[in-house]
Design an enzyme around this catalytic site. Sequence first.
Site, PDB file in Angstrom:
ATOM      1  N   GLY A  77       0.399  -1.507   0.073  1.00 39.49           N
ATOM      2  CA  GLY A  77       0.150   0.135  -0.290  1.00 39.49           C
ATOM      3  C   GLY A  77       0.955   1.653   0.236  1.00 39.49           C
ATOM      4  CD  GLU A 147      -2.903   0.950   2.436  1.00 37.01           C
ATOM      5  OE1 GLU A 147      -2.785   0.639   2.669  1.00 37.01           O
ATOM      6  OE2 GLU A 147      -1.995   1.638   1.214  1.00 37.01           O
ATOM      7  CG  HIS A 267      -4.702  -7.026   4.535  1.00 36.03           C
ATOM      8  ND1 HIS A 267      -5.566  -6.835   3.377  1.00 36.03           N
ATOM      9  CD2 HIS A 267      -3.919  -6.277   4.139  1.00 36.03           C
ATOM     10  CE1 HIS A 267      -5.627  -6.166   2.541  1.00 36.03           C
ATOM     11  NE2 HIS A 267      -4.411  -5.587   2.962  1.00 36.03           N
ATOM     12  NE  ARG A 313      -5.691  -3.012   6.396  1.00 33.28           N
ATOM     13  CZ  ARG A 313      -4.081  -2.905   6.448  1.00 33.28           C
ATOM     14  NH1 ARG A 313      -3.266  -3.779   7.277  1.00 33.28           N
ATOM     15  NH2 ARG A 313      -4.126  -2.490   4.912  1.00 33.28           N
ATOM     16  CG  HIS A 372      -1.070  -7.767   6.456  1.00 33.94           C
ATOM     17  ND1 HIS A 372      -0.415  -8.210   6.183  1.00 33.94           N
ATOM     18  CD2 HIS A 372      -1.530  -6.292   6.778  1.00 33.94           C
ATOM     19  CE1 HIS A 372      -0.238  -6.433   5.496  1.00 33.94           C
ATOM     20  NE2 HIS A 372      -0.402  -5.835   5.879  1.00 33.94           N
ATOM     21  NE  ARG A 407      -0.316  -2.798  10.761  1.00 32.36           N
ATOM     22  CZ  ARG A 407      -0.558  -2.655   9.357  1.00 32.36           C
ATOM     23  NH1 ARG A 407       0.402  -1.075   8.929  1.00 32.36           N
ATOM     24  NH2 ARG A 407      -0.044  -3.247   8.271  1.00 32.36           N
TER      25      ARG A 407
HETATM   26  C1  SIN Z   1      -2.136  -3.157   1.897  1.00 31.11           C
HETATM   27  O1  SIN Z   1      -1.249  -2.736   1.172  1.00 31.11           O
HETATM   28  O2  SIN Z   1      -3.478  -3.046   1.968  1.00 31.11           O
HETATM   29  C2  SIN Z   1      -1.291  -3.018   3.427  1.00 31.11           C
HETATM   30  C3  SIN Z   1      -0.379  -1.766   4.400  1.00 31.11           C
HETATM   31  C4  SIN Z   1      -0.271  -2.165   5.953  1.00 31.11           C
HETATM   32  O3  SIN Z   1      -0.543  -3.902   5.739  1.00 31.11           O
HETATM   33  O4  SIN Z   1      -0.077  -1.075   6.614  1.00 31.11           O
END
Ligand code: SIN
Length: 590
Positions: A77, A147, A267, A313, A372, A407
């Site tokens: 990301g 995100e 994730h 998330r 993740h 997180r």
């Molecule tokens: C992602 O690209 O979804 C992962 C990035 C992250 O875990 O901060």
Amino acid sequence: MRGDARSPERALNSNFESRRYLIPFRTGLLPQIFCDTLVLGSGVAGLRSAIGAAHNGQVIVCAKDKLDVTNTAWAQGGVATVLQRGATEGDSIESHIQDTLTAGAGLCDLEAVRLICSKGPDRINEIIDWGMRFDRDSEGHLLRGREGGHNAHRVYHAGGDATGVELQRTLIERTQSHENIRLFDQCFVIDLLTMSPEPGSPVLGAMTWHPKYGLQVIWSRTTILAMGGAGQLFRETSNPRVATADGIAIAYRAGAQLADMEFVQFHPTTLYVPGAARALISEAVRGEGAHLLDHAGNRFMPAIHELAELAPRDVVARAIVRQIAQQGGKHVWLDCRHIKHFPERFPGIYSTLRSFEIDPGEDLIPVHPAAHYTIGGVRTDLQTRTNVPNLLAIGEVSCTGLHGANRLASNSLLEGLVMGAIAGEQAAVRADAGPVTPSSIVSAIDESGHAELDLDDVRSSLRSCMWINAGVERNRTRLEDACDMLDFWARYTLDKVFETPDGWEVQNMLTTGAMITRAALHRTCSIGTHTLDSEPSDQDRSRCFEHVVWTRGVEHPKHTPSISVPGSKSSGSVAVRAEPEVNPSVSDSP
Ligand code: SIN
């Protein structure tokens, strides 16, 4: 020792507690190497700390595999921060702080959040000066993605979805060209060396193993632990093969305090292809507008959260697991068909999809959550100090209080850069105290009287057990079962002496898995990534926003009181951690 199934407490298991070192040795009989600062781990936090430490003193970095085989290199990301341009377009550092607190579900430490969010821009500008090539538009302006959990476009990315690769390259080149830094690859860290086996004894360096050179002792004034990554504990994971929880386990054996171990981030979207490793489908894809669909082709996230697919998330991962339980099957769908320029914006993901004959312009993508990121870890203060003298901890292996109970996406590379720089400065100052005096350390281990289990079988059974019993949704009975299974495997595995990394890895995975399940049983209310199917009692509820700290050999964990800070948008109070128990002799111990 078996736990009492009726008690929320799980008794200490001597298999996990008694062993100080994984192998027998006498330091005096082994090759010796000396440095001022020993950095264990070559991800973003480790390499950034090495660059800082090298201002004053000789630095050695140990990487478990090649230097770029890290969780950092797999990050897709980007890095979240608010640079000046964002600030002038309606975003602000204060807003980044608020989003971090909201995602953290009431367990973030406000001071840690403030420190890392506000130091972020300096670290990003610095890494750009060092040659990192973030993506830019045709006029040269940095591009910003969005995100889950972010209320603004503030995620800077490189190579489309190859931010980690580019960050890793930049840091490796910088460390390789530094005359004070030596980089050791293929160097497995078996244990931290402490003056005595008692918890609280100062760290003097590490015992390492190299396939060519065998066992080596590396003595150091300061040891910086940056060996994060524990995804391999779970059958479903986005992490590389090296992420076997070694850092947490070696810190625990050396007496470091571990905080909030129950919080593991899942994730929401990894590619679900039966039999294949779970490849990450970056949250940035949802940031570009991808939708999650059920098997009837309907979006289900808008009914669950106001941010829909861009909810934090933990919310999205839970929603997917519940959707799958309701509809059957093994996955939901990610619809990217309307995203223009997918191959250009996400070249790595596109190539992975094409290798499975999936065309994101035409096909729906089967996705499923996977382990993740380890949110809990070695407890540190804001100078990266642990309770163990001479030991600093940074990055994923640490628990600074930034992430709380969940997180915020793309905050981990940021934390690695900020806290890595702070650890490097600390170590550079500490180098003035001169080299450590090597100590004669002896580890003696009795021969095991137990039968041996098949190591490969223990590893894969452990991963299934953790996924099924300590995954996205948990309940007391399944966590109890997991503790029993881990105890059983530990009885026949932790009492052995292995001579190669596959054995040490399984021992570390068992130790960390036991910490996670025991901590998950201990926290009896759902918060952030820790989701239980039962309602907490009023007493449990009142303890929800406390940090829980575990130390080897100490039967009952310590709860750190939290103070509610009004004005936060988070769902609960904001935890303000009392001063961590950093050993006062941290800066002047031998
Ligand atoms: C992602 O690209 O979804 C992962 C990035 C992250 O875990 O901060």
